[in-house]
Design a protein around this motif. Sequence first.
Motif, PDB file in Angstrom:
ATOM      1  N   LEU A  39       0.825  -1.078   0.070  1.00  0.00           N
ATOM      2  CA  LEU A  39      -0.019   0.008   0.079  1.00  0.00           C
ATOM      3  C   LEU A  39       1.036   1.296  -0.127  1.00  0.00           C
ATOM      4  CD1 LEU A  39      -2.915   1.117   0.497  1.00  0.00           C
ATOM      5  CD2 LEU A  39      -2.430   1.240   2.809  1.00  0.00           C
ATOM      6  N   HIS A  89      -7.092   7.917   1.569  1.00  0.00           N
ATOM      7  CA  HIS A  89      -7.426   6.686   0.953  1.00  0.00           C
ATOM      8  C   HIS A  89      -8.622   5.917   1.895  1.00  0.00           C
ATOM      9  CE1 HIS A  89      -3.830   5.772  -1.692  1.00  0.00           C
ATOM     10  NE2 HIS A  89      -3.942   6.982  -1.462  1.00  0.00           N
ATOM     11  N   HIS A 120      -9.688   0.967  -1.739  1.00  0.00           N
ATOM     12  CA  HIS A 120      -9.097  -0.160  -1.892  1.00  0.00           C
ATOM     13  C   HIS A 120      -9.874  -1.345  -1.314  1.00  0.00           C
ATOM     14  CE1 HIS A 120      -5.086   1.861  -2.397  1.00  0.00           C
ATOM     15  NE2 HIS A 120      -5.578   2.542  -1.441  1.00  0.00           N
ATOM     16  N   ILE A 163      -4.894  -6.690  -0.098  1.00  0.00           N
ATOM     17  CA  ILE A 163      -5.571  -5.637  -0.979  1.00  0.00           C
ATOM     18  C   ILE A 163      -5.988  -6.285  -2.276  1.00  0.00           C
ATOM     19  CG2 ILE A 163      -5.472  -3.358  -2.165  1.00  0.00           C
ATOM     20  CD1 ILE A 163      -4.424  -2.359   0.389  1.00  0.00           C
ATOM     21  N   SER A 169      -7.981  -2.059  -6.348  1.00  0.00           N
ATOM     22  CA  SER A 169      -8.062  -0.696  -5.854  1.00  0.00           C
ATOM     23  C   SER A 169      -8.633   0.073  -7.170  1.00  0.00           C
ATOM     24  CB  SER A 169      -6.500  -0.080  -5.891  1.00  0.00           C
ATOM     25  OG  SER A 169      -5.764  -0.809  -4.775  1.00  0.00           O
TER      26      SER A 169
END
Lengths: 246, 403
Positions: free
Chosen positions: A22, A30, A212, A219, A222
Amino acid sequence: MLEIKDLTVEVGEKTILRSLNLHIGAGEVHVLFGPNGSGKTTLLLTILGFPEFVVKSGRILFKGEDITELPTHERVRRGIGVLFQRPPAIRGVRLSDVVNICREQGGIPEDEATKLVELLKLSEFMRRDVNLGFSGGEVKRSELLQVVVQNPELVLLDEPDSGVDVENVELIGKVLNEFLERGKRPSERRRAALVITHSGFILNYVRTDRAHVMLDGTIACSGTPDEIFKHIMSEGYGACIEHCRD
Amino acid sequence: MSEELKKRARKALNKPPTLGGDVDVSEYVERLRKMKEVPPEFDAAVYQNALLSVGVDPEAKERSGTFIQCDHAVVAAQAAQEGLEVMSSVEALEKYEWLKDYWWRAVPVDLDKFTALAEVEQTHGYFIRAKPRAKIIMPVQSCLLITKAVAQNVHNIIIAEEDSELHIITGCVAAHAADALHVGVSEFYVKKNAKITFTMVHNWTSSVEVRPRTGIVIEENGTFISNYICMSPVKNLQTYPTAHCVGKDASATFQSILYAKGDSKMDVGSRAVLAAKGAKAEIISRAAATDKASIVARGDLRGEAHGVKGHLECRGLLLSDAASIASIPELNARAHDVELSHEAAVGKIAEEEIRYLMARGLSEEEATSLIIKGFLSLDIKGLPPQLADATKRMIQLVAEQAL
């Protein structure tokens, strides 16, 4: 601002985060979606350095410095703040005690903090034991007060909108927008944030830059917040991830 | 009458106490007798810090009266307000014929060897009295100081006459690390519509043995509030003050803050006998133990009349694996329409609380210390606001020194 590289984390020998990457740049907000148990809170508490979250591999860099091995308070003193989802009550420790600790770290003058106390309707709570008998909305407002006067460069927000009525979400959103310099041009913003939200209510009030989706400790996809949130709402997490892959 | 008391006391001189373990008093008494032969000496300047450590102001600013006793000698006794009397209890007994009606009325002289010792080998103690309707808003301060290896056997009498109000701040302090025994008998008499608040700080050392014996008689609509703070080491300490609410609507409140470290042994209780209609009592204690220390926190509420109410709350915080805390609450109802309740909790500091404060930038040690300080802070009830703030500050100061 925050760079997470190939992070694998265990809790009690169970792997919760798997090779997670990330990047959050300065001035970026975010948002992190994901079903219960996907590892969202684990990620936040690992960034904070809580000892039960054991980093097996990978690094966490904050402003270019490797903070993976630092104790929590050292990370916080370098400029990371957190709004907890369910903070503990501490008998005998007043909200004002904790706010003063935060304020001194943040270098925020007392009158500025007092204004925020009033704006967040917390004047009567300052003399009370922190979080003891606070309602859902009161907990979030008190958390927000603490983290804002701490004046961090990166703020981690764990469900700032859960268990809160519309009026309170609106107030929280207003304070957050201001704090995250959302009124300024993107190039002028400095503070960064990572927001966990289940309901997405807060997105009606706080503009975010990137979203995300977390699934099974990593993850999975995104994209832009609007697009991702729309897919989750209409088709669930799985379909959203399918869509990302297309 | 007096001979009768002496006789009962002598019979009880070897009577062991029911709680807190026995103490061999013979050597202490021997040393006390020898010391009585030489004239006392006291220099307030030398003991200034000791006095300040228990909230006693040597200059007596914002105080309505002062009583200071060093070992077996009274070194200061004065009242600075109309309607207030402060003197040695021995002197008061000579001055007032009627005082014998109060002497050993709230505590039995033959309760155990310590009460007996206070009668047979008494070393003064104070007499503090608020006359009828006198409002003594500024506190009276008293200090019982031990500087030598002796037994200090004081007998205190405190009387708030009808419609009066009296606030007392008292400190008991050992200025040297000498072995000593402190026996303190205190008898409180709260008359109709009167009020006494009594804030006591104990600052002993790890070689002092302490046995206070306290009884309180509260008449109709009278109020008694005790704040007891002991956060310094002590060899052993056992006390169980008992309030007798004998008048309609009489009320008693006990708050205790205990912090035991080293090898300290504390056995501290509070008891209220609710013997008249509408009487009420509240007993609150906070006990924290570290190192190898042990604390027994007791509480006893006895409902003996209709319509009485009592609540007992005891919280304990264990700070080391070698320390121990036992919480022993007792509720005894002997009349119907009695409302008695208790809550007790003993545990360690929750990791979650430490982490929370670390996430606000405190180190683990700073977070732990803040949680302990918070745990040991109690809001002081029933004091005039200014006095309540000053008392709270004093308690915080004592806590900071202790931690």
